[in-house]
Scaffold this motif. Structure first.
Motif, short mmCIF file in Angstrom:
data_model
loop_
_atom_site.label_atom_id
_atom_site.label_comp_id
_atom_site.label_asym_id
_atom_site.label_seq_id
_atom_site.Cartn_x
_atom_site.Cartn_y
_atom_site.Cartn_z
N VAL A 133 -36.76 -21.09 21.79
CA VAL A 133 -36.91 -21.97 22.96
C VAL A 133 -36.78 -21.16 24.25
CG1 VAL A 133 -35.87 -23.90 24.22
CG2 VAL A 133 -36.22 -24.07 21.75
N GLU A 134 -35.88 -20.17 24.26
CA GLU A 134 -35.76 -19.31 25.43
C GLU A 134 -37.08 -18.58 25.70
OE1 GLU A 134 -34.60 -16.68 28.54
OE2 GLU A 134 -33.98 -18.69 27.92
N TRP A 178 -35.59 -15.19 33.29
CA TRP A 178 -36.48 -15.03 32.14
C TRP A 178 -37.28 -13.74 32.25
CZ3 TRP A 178 -41.39 -14.27 30.44
CH2 TRP A 178 -41.64 -14.58 29.10
N ALA A 185 -32.25 -25.72 21.09
CA ALA A 185 -32.38 -25.62 22.54
C ALA A 185 -31.66 -24.39 23.09
CB ALA A 185 -31.85 -26.89 23.21
N SER A 187 -39.87 -20.98 26.87
CA SER A 187 -39.63 -21.60 28.18
C SER A 187 -40.24 -20.80 29.32
CB SER A 187 -38.12 -21.77 28.41
OG SER A 187 -37.50 -20.49 28.63
N GLU A 225 -36.76 -30.78 28.73
CA GLU A 225 -36.26 -30.18 29.97
C GLU A 225 -36.32 -28.66 29.91
OE1 GLU A 225 -35.48 -31.39 32.84
OE2 GLU A 225 -35.77 -33.48 32.25
N ARG A 226 -36.07 -28.10 28.74
CA ARG A 226 -36.11 -26.64 28.62
C ARG A 226 -37.54 -26.11 28.65
NH1 ARG A 226 -33.97 -22.52 28.69
NH2 ARG A 226 -33.42 -21.74 26.63
N LEU A 227 -38.46 -26.83 28.02
CA LEU A 227 -39.81 -26.31 27.84
C LEU A 227 -40.80 -26.80 28.90
CD1 LEU A 227 -39.99 -26.65 23.95
CD2 LEU A 227 -39.76 -24.53 25.27
N ASN A 228 -40.48 -27.90 29.57
CA ASN A 228 -41.41 -28.42 30.59
C ASN A 228 -40.63 -29.12 31.70
OD1 ASN A 228 -43.84 -29.03 31.83
ND2 ASN A 228 -44.20 -30.87 30.61
#
Length: 460
Positions: free
Chosen positions: A281-282, A8, A276, A285, A309-312
Motif C-alpha cells: 500500500v505504501e 514517498w 494499510a 500510494s 484514504e491511503r490510495l486515493n
C-alpha cells in the motif's frame, strides 16, 4: 490502525513490513537486478496510464464497464504470437458482446505482459518426503518440483521484463494493426468455439453488427474515416507483487514530475498484501497509475475507508478500483457494508467483481477447479447487491484463456469432472476456456441490460 505519513519515493516501501516477497538468496544480485531494471526503457508510458485513468473515470461515473481478464499466471514457456493473439481474440469477442448488449463502452484490461508472479498461501510445498519452496511464478522460480529449481532467482525479473516487452510489442501490433478491426468481427470466432452454442450465438450477433455497419454506410457515414472501428485500446495490468521489480520500473514523468510505475498501465494489490500499514500500500500510494485492490471476505468497512484514504486521498475518479473476491455465498452478507463505506466517505471507487478466486475447490481426486455456475452466481449477486445499494457494478475480473482447456467445470458446453485431466494446462489456478468465457459475456450483458430495481429484491 493509524498510518504514519511518509515522504514517498520508489524505495520508501522498504521501511514498511513487506509480505509475500521472495527470500532472494543473494542480496547483491537482487540489488544489481533492480539497478538494471532502473536503466531499462519503460514498458508503458505515463500518458497511456493517464488515458486509462480517464476511461476508468467514466466507469466510476456509471458510463462504461471494465473487462479485466487473462491468465492466472503467465508462463515463460508460452509467449508465442499465437498464444498472445488467442488471448486478445477472446477478449475482443467478450468486449463486443458486452458493448453490443449494453450499449456502453467497455474498457479492455488484460492480465498480460507482467502477470508472472503469484502469492502463495504457504511458502513451503511438500514434495515426497522433502519440503521445498513453493512456486511463486516464473518471475521468481520454476514450477519444476525440485529444491534447486525452486530457489528464488532475481535474474528471472530481467527475463520477465524481456517477456513483457515482447508481449506488449505484439499486443500493440494486433490492437492497432488491423486484427481488432470491427469489420472482421466474424474472424474472431475460433473454429472450436464457432461450433458450440455460444459460438453460434456470437455469429448471430456478428451478423447484426455487419448489418448495422452496412446501414451506416448506406446512410453516407464514412466508416473508413472512423479509426475507432479499426483500432482498440487494450491496457495491461498485473498484480504488483514483487516490489523490487515495480520499484525498478518506476519513472518520474517528464511532463508532470509525478511518479509512474511503467511496468503496466494498471497494477493491483492482492488480498494477501493489502495491509494499510504494509509495504504494498505504501508503494502504490505514491505512483499515479490507476491502481486496484482485491477485497476478500474478511474485508471490513473500516479497512475499505483506510485503503481509499491511503490510495486515493484526493478522490480522483478512476484512480482506485476495488475488486471484490468474496465467494458466491458471501456477497450478500459482506459487500453491502463495503459499498456503503466507500459511498459514505464520497470516494469515487470503480467496483469490480472477481468471481474466480474465492470459488476455487478441489475434486475428490485432488484437482483444483472452479464451477461455472458458482462463478456466475457470484457475478449475479454482485450486480444485485450493487443495484440495491445504488452503486454502479463497474466490471468483472476473470482468469481465462483463449485455448480449449478443461480446467473449470460446467458452462453451456459442459465440462465434466472426468474431463478435467484431458487439457488441464494451467500453471496455477483453473481458467475459463474460450467457450465458457463467451458464455459468461452473454450472461453479463443480460445483467447489464436489467434495470437496477429489478435486482433489488434478490439482494435483500
Amino acid at each position: 490502525m493509524a498510518v504514519t505519513p511518509s515522504a514517498w519515493s520508489p524505495s520508501s516501501w522498504r521501511s514498511w513490513d513487506a509480505y509475500q516477497q521472495p527470500p532472494w538468496p543473494d542480496e547483491k544480485r537482487r540489488a544489481a537486478v533492480v539497478g538494471r531494471l532502473a536503466e531499462m526503457p519503460p514498458l508503458v508510458f505515463a500518458g497511456e496510464a493517464r488515458q486509462l485513468l480517464a476511461s476508468l473515470a467514466s466507469v466510476a461515473e456509471g458510463r462504461a464497464f471494465v473487462l479485466q481478464a487473462g491468465d492466472c499466471a503467465e508462463s515463460f514457456h508460452d509467449t508465442s504470437a499465437r498464444a498472445i493473439r488467442e488471448k486478445l481474440r477472446i477478449l475482443l469477442q467478450m468486449a463486443v458482446v458486452l458493448t453490443y448488449g449494453s450499449a456502453l463502452p467497455v474498457v479492455k484490461v488484460g492480465r498480460i505482459a507482467g502477470q508472472f508472479a503469484k502469492p502463495r498461501s504457504s511458502p513451503i510445498e511438500r514434495v515426497g518426503d522433502e519440503d521445498i519452496t513453493s512456486f511463486f511464478g516464473h518471475m521468481v522460480n520454476s514450477e519444476v518440483p525440485a529444491a534447486e529449481a525452486r530457489l528464488p532467482d532475481p535474474d528471472r525479473m530481467l527475463q520477465g521484463y524481456d517477456q513483457s516487452a515482447r508481449t506488449l510489442n505484439l499486443l500493440r501490433a494486433f490492437a492497432k494493426g488491423g486484427f481488432a478491426n470491427i469489420t472482421r468481427v466474424h474472424e474472431w470466432n475460433q473454429e472450436f468455439v464457432a461450433s458450440s452454442a455460444e459460438g453460434r450465438r456470437y455469429e448471430r450477433l456478428a451478423t447484426e453488427i455487419d448489418r448495422a455497419l452496412g446501414f451506416m454506410a448506406a446512410c453516407g457515414i464514412d466508416l473508413a474515416a472512423e479509426q475507432r472501428l479499426y483500432q482498440v485500446d487494450v491496457w495491461t495490468s498485473h498484480e504488483g507483487l514483487l516490489l523490487d521489480y515495480e520499484e525498478g520500473l518506476t519513472r518520474r514523468d517528464s511532463l508532470t514530475g509525478e511518479w509512474y510505475d511503467c511496468s503496466a498501465h494498471m497494477i493491483w494489490i492482492g488480498e494477501r498484501t493489502r495491509q494499510a500499514a504494509g509495504a504494498h500500500v505504501e508503494f502504490f500510494s505514491g505512483v499515479k497509475n490507476p491502481v486496484g485492490c482485491k477485497l476478500g471476505p474478511t474485508a471490513t468497512p473500516g479497512e475499505v475507508e483506510e485503503l481509499c484514504e491511503r490510495l486515493n486521498p484526493q478522490r480522483v475518479p478512476g484512480r482506485l478500483t476495488l475488486i471484490a473476491r468474496l465467494g458466491a455465498g458471501r456477497v450478500h452478507d459482506v459487500l453491502p457494508a463495503l459499498l456503503c463505506a466507500a459511498r459514505t466517505a464520497e470516494h469515487p471507487v470503480v467496483w469490480v467483481c472477481d468471481p474466480m478466486h474465492a470459488n476455487t475447490v478441489k475434486t475428490d481426486s485432488g484437482v483444483k477447479t472452479r464451477r461455472f455456475d458458482v462463478i456466475m452466481a457470484e457475478v449475479e449477486a454482485f450486480f444485485a447487491t450493487c443495484h440495491a445499494e445504488g452503486v454502479w457494478p463497474g466490471g468483472v475480473h476473470l482468469e481465462f484463456t483463449g485455448e480449449d482447456v478443461t480446467e473449470c467445470l460446467g458452462g453451456a458446453e459442459e465440462v465434466l469432472e472426468e474431463q478435467l485431466h484431458a487439457r488441464y494446462m494451467t500453471l496455477c489456478d483453473p481458467r475459463l476456456n474460450a467457450r465458457q468465457s463467451l458464455d459468461l459475456a452473454f450472461r453479463v450483458a443480460e445483467l447489464m441490460r436489467q434495470p437496477a430495481g429489478q435486482d433489488s429484491a434478490a439482494a435483500s
